[in-house]
Design an enzyme around this catalytic site. Structure first.
Site, PDB file in Angstrom:
ATOM      1  N   CYS A   1      36.026  14.822  35.954  1.00 51.49           N
ATOM      2  CA  CYS A   1      36.714  16.275  35.665  1.00 51.49           C
ATOM      3  C   CYS A   1      38.249  16.391  35.828  1.00 51.49           C
ATOM      4  O   CYS A   1      39.089  15.953  37.235  1.00 51.49           O
ATOM      5  CB  CYS A   1      36.575  17.732  36.332  1.00 51.49           C
TER       6      CYS A   1
ATOM      7  N   GLU B   1      43.423  16.895  42.277  1.00 55.95           N
ATOM      8  CA  GLU B   1      42.538  16.841  42.066  1.00 55.95           C
ATOM      9  C   GLU B   1      41.645  16.673  40.604  1.00 55.95           C
ATOM     10  O   GLU B   1      41.834  16.250  39.308  1.00 55.95           O
ATOM     11  CB  GLU B   1      42.216  17.867  42.922  1.00 55.95           C
TER      12      GLU B   1
ATOM     13  N   CYS C   1      45.726  32.932  35.799  1.00 58.96           N
ATOM     14  CA  CYS C   1      43.899  33.523  35.548  1.00 58.96           C
ATOM     15  C   CYS C   1      43.736  33.817  36.825  1.00 58.96           C
ATOM     16  O   CYS C   1      43.643  33.662  37.888  1.00 58.96           O
ATOM     17  CB  CYS C   1      42.997  32.930  35.161  1.00 58.96           C
TER      18      CYS C   1
ATOM     19  N   CYS D   1      40.591  31.720  39.541  1.00 60.07           N
ATOM     20  CA  CYS D   1      41.164  30.414  39.262  1.00 60.07           C
ATOM     21  C   CYS D   1      42.026  30.399  41.017  1.00 60.07           C
ATOM     22  O   CYS D   1      43.202  30.653  40.540  1.00 60.07           O
ATOM     23  CB  CYS D   1      41.473  30.246  38.751  1.00 60.07           C
TER      24      CYS D   1
ATOM     25  N   CYS E   1      33.750  24.469  39.958  1.00 62.05           N
ATOM     26  CA  CYS E   1      35.337  25.591  39.025  1.00 62.05           C
ATOM     27  C   CYS E   1      36.190  25.638  39.515  1.00 62.05           C
ATOM     28  O   CYS E   1      35.751  26.544  40.000  1.00 62.05           O
ATOM     29  CB  CYS E   1      34.500  25.807  37.848  1.00 62.05           C
TER      30      CYS E   1
ATOM     31  N   CYS F   1      49.717  25.279  37.501  1.00 61.88           N
ATOM     32  CA  CYS F   1      48.673  25.898  36.289  1.00 61.88           C
ATOM     33  C   CYS F   1      49.946  27.391  36.124  1.00 61.88           C
ATOM     34  O   CYS F   1      50.218  27.892  36.635  1.00 61.88           O
ATOM     35  CB  CYS F   1      47.804  26.661  35.742  1.00 61.88           C
TER      36      CYS F   1
HETATM   37  N1  SAH Z   1      43.299  25.805  32.082  1.00 68.82           N
HETATM   38  C1  SAH Z   1      42.017  25.106  31.487  1.00 68.82           C
HETATM   39  C2  SAH Z   1      41.318  24.196  31.452  1.00 68.82           C
HETATM   40  C3  SAH Z   1      40.705  24.339  33.514  1.00 68.82           C
HETATM   41  S1  SAH Z   1      40.222  25.382  34.288  1.00 68.82           S
HETATM   42  C4  SAH Z   1      41.300  26.688  31.139  1.00 68.82           C
HETATM   43  O1  SAH Z   1      41.376  27.625  31.952  1.00 68.82           O
HETATM   44  O2  SAH Z   1      39.891  26.711  30.143  1.00 68.82           O
HETATM   45  C5  SAH Z   1      38.109  24.728  33.817  1.00 68.82           C
HETATM   46  C6  SAH Z   1      37.505  26.379  34.388  1.00 68.82           C
HETATM   47  O3  SAH Z   1      37.022  26.424  35.131  1.00 68.82           O
HETATM   48  C7  SAH Z   1      37.839  27.092  32.829  1.00 68.82           C
HETATM   49  O4  SAH Z   1      36.895  27.880  32.496  1.00 68.82           O
HETATM   50  C8  SAH Z   1      37.775  28.169  34.017  1.00 68.82           C
HETATM   51  O5  SAH Z   1      38.372  29.767  33.645  1.00 68.82           O
HETATM   52  C9  SAH Z   1      36.895  27.937  35.479  1.00 68.82           C
HETATM   53  N2  SAH Z   1      37.289  28.451  36.062  1.00 68.82           N
HETATM   54  C10 SAH Z   1      38.723  28.552  36.791  1.00 68.82           C
HETATM   55  N3  SAH Z   1      38.398  29.630  38.140  1.00 68.82           N
HETATM   56  C11 SAH Z   1      36.767  29.252  38.379  1.00 68.82           C
HETATM   57  C12 SAH Z   1      36.255  29.923  38.924  1.00 68.82           C
HETATM   58  N4  SAH Z   1      36.506  30.410  40.301  1.00 68.82           N
HETATM   59  N5  SAH Z   1      35.044  29.661  39.198  1.00 68.82           N
HETATM   60  C13 SAH Z   1      33.955  29.321  37.991  1.00 68.82           C
HETATM   61  N6  SAH Z   1      35.485  28.993  36.997  1.00 68.82           N
HETATM   62  C14 SAH Z   1      36.193  29.113  36.812  1.00 68.82           C
HETATM   63 FE1  SF4 Z   2      45.274  27.883  34.324  1.00 66.52          FE
HETATM   64 FE2  SF4 Z   2      43.090  28.299  35.961  1.00 66.52          FE
HETATM   65 FE3  SF4 Z   2      43.246  29.388  33.920  1.00 66.52          FE
HETATM   66 FE4  SF4 Z   2      42.245  27.486  34.042  1.00 66.52          FE
HETATM   67  S1  SF4 Z   2      41.486  28.718  34.620  1.00 66.52           S
HETATM   68  S2  SF4 Z   2      44.492  28.183  32.711  1.00 66.52           S
HETATM   69  S3  SF4 Z   2      43.647  26.236  34.865  1.00 66.52           S
HETATM   70  S4  SF4 Z   2      45.066  29.450  35.627  1.00 66.52           S
END
Ligand code: SAH
Ligand code: SF4
Length: 350
Positions: free
Chosen positions: A103, A90, A114, A117, A335, A110
């Site tokens: 974006c 996406e 996390c 996410c 995000c 990934c």
């Molecule tokens: N992997 C990289 C870039 C992609 S994620 C990273 O983690 O920075 C982009 C941003 O979205 C990151 O700051 C991530 O922590 C945030 N993010 C992930 N899950 C989210 C959620 N459920 N609500 C808000 N932000 C989120």
């Molecule tokens: Fe990967 Fe999502 Fe963590 Fe970014 S926030 S490193 S996309 S698992």
């Protein structure tokens, strides 16, 4: 077959030389690819017929396929893009006051895992190629052009699916193509790479000067980071901060620290004070992100007054702290809500 959008300028030159043509022809082809958004080699009208014929035998121009476009009430547009091998990612286009921001995704899924996410829940499937990453820009730009949109796509944030630093080689090729003055011509100030913190390549990226850096910190202590970002926390917080102290910055440039607020996990006054301490030795600004709920995940959004109280503590201590406006939540484009695979299987998705 070679996809021309996967090639750096020098690789394109090498291909053209290997076809028995002089290297300077690469510039013309490059302009067709990146300035004019050409998708068919035969349409490169000022390129000699002989070169077009040879190129067509050796290469194609493959853009990601737009499988679905969803538009949010706030103007945010989410593209579901199909890749050549059947995978999907996406990409999100966000309207701002005087421009658009895209974006971009860097990986299918990934590996960082996390806990908050949606992409992390998918696990890792594969890296995206330079042509696939850049294809998102081409698709978004074409979409704006076809709608007669006057605002330009001017900012790029690598904050979609995937961890950019775990796809480093392709990322650098992508950044180089984005900067090329005869091509897309984005300035480094308008490109931000977001990373959860990966030791390998972090300083190397800084030395390229090709982009700004945002670090997904999300916790002021190693223990909390381990709990919510187990993959990223393999690089201990103290070591991450030490690396960031060495990160090359341009004059007046600061590192952005993203801090995702999760109710009862990392959003207390004590967490805010700890965060101030942690960031006291780096040139930092903080971007607070309010958690976007994803079904099936055990986190909750903090209440607005908690978010403001957290921000106030940072500001009182002299830290610049903004709250990220969430856009596109009604189409799961905000995000952390990107997870193309689930979306592919039917409407609704994330
Ligand atoms: N992997 C990289 C870039 C992609 S994620 C990273 O983690 O920075 C982009 C941003 O979205 C990151 O700051 C991530 O922590 C945030 N993010 C992930 N899950 C989210 C959620 N459920 N609500 C808000 N932000 C989120
Ligand atoms: Fe990967 Fe999502 Fe963590 Fe970014 S926030 S490193 S996309 S698992």
């Amino acid at each position: 077959m070679t996809n021309l959008t996967d090639l750096t300028f020098h690789e394109l030159e090498a291909l053209i030389v290997s076809l028995g043509e002089p290297p300077y022809r690469a510039r013309q082809v490059w302009q067709w690819l990146w300035q004019k958004g050409c998708r068919d080699i035969s349409e490169m009208t000022d390129v000699s017929k002989a070169l077009r014929a040879k190129l067509s035998e050796a290469a194609v121009i493959a853009w990601p396929e737009v499988v679905r476009v969803r538009e949010s009430g706030d103007g945010t547009v989410k593209f579901l893009l199909g890749l050549a091998d059947g995978e999907a990612v996406e990409c999100v286009l966000i309207p701002e006051k005087d421009h658009y921001t895209a974006c971009l995704s860097t990986q299918v899924g990934c590996a960082m895992g996390c806990g908050f996410c949606a992409t992390g829940m998918l696990g890792f499937r594969r890296n995206m190629t330079p042509g696939e990453m850049l294809g998102q820009v081409l698709v978004a730009r074409r979409y704006l052009l076809e709608r007669g949109e006057t605002l330009l796509l001017r900012n790029l944030v690598f904050m979609g699916m995937g961890e950019p630093l775990l796809n480093y080689e392709n990322l650098i090729k992508t950044l180089e193509a984005l900067h090329h003055p005869q091509g897309l011509d984005f300035s480094s100030r308008r490109i931000t790479i977001s990373t959860a913190g990966v030791k390998r390549h972090l300083l190397e990226l800084g030395k390229t000067g090709l982009c700004s850096l945002a670090v997904s910190l999300h916790a002021p202590t190693q223990a909390t980071r381990e709990r919510i970002m187990p993959g990223a926390a393999r690089l201990p917080l103290a070591e991450l901060m030490e690396l960031l102290r060495q990160y090359p910055l341009k004059p007046r440039e600061r590192l952005t620290f993203e801090y995702l607020l999760l109710e009862g996990v990392n959003d207390s006054d004590a967490d805010a004070r700890e965060l101030v301490r942690l960031l006291s030795r780096v040139k930092a600004k903080v971007n607070l992100i309010v958690y976007n709920a994803t079904p099936g995940l055990p986190f909750r959004q903090p209440r607005p007054e908690r978010v403001f109280a957290f921000q106030d503590i940072l500001k009182e201590k002299g830290l610049t702290a903004t709250i990220r406006k969430s856009k596109g939540a009604d189409i799961a484009a905000a995000c952390g809500q990107l997870r193309a695979e689930a979306d592919c299987q039917g409407e609704g998705g994330a």
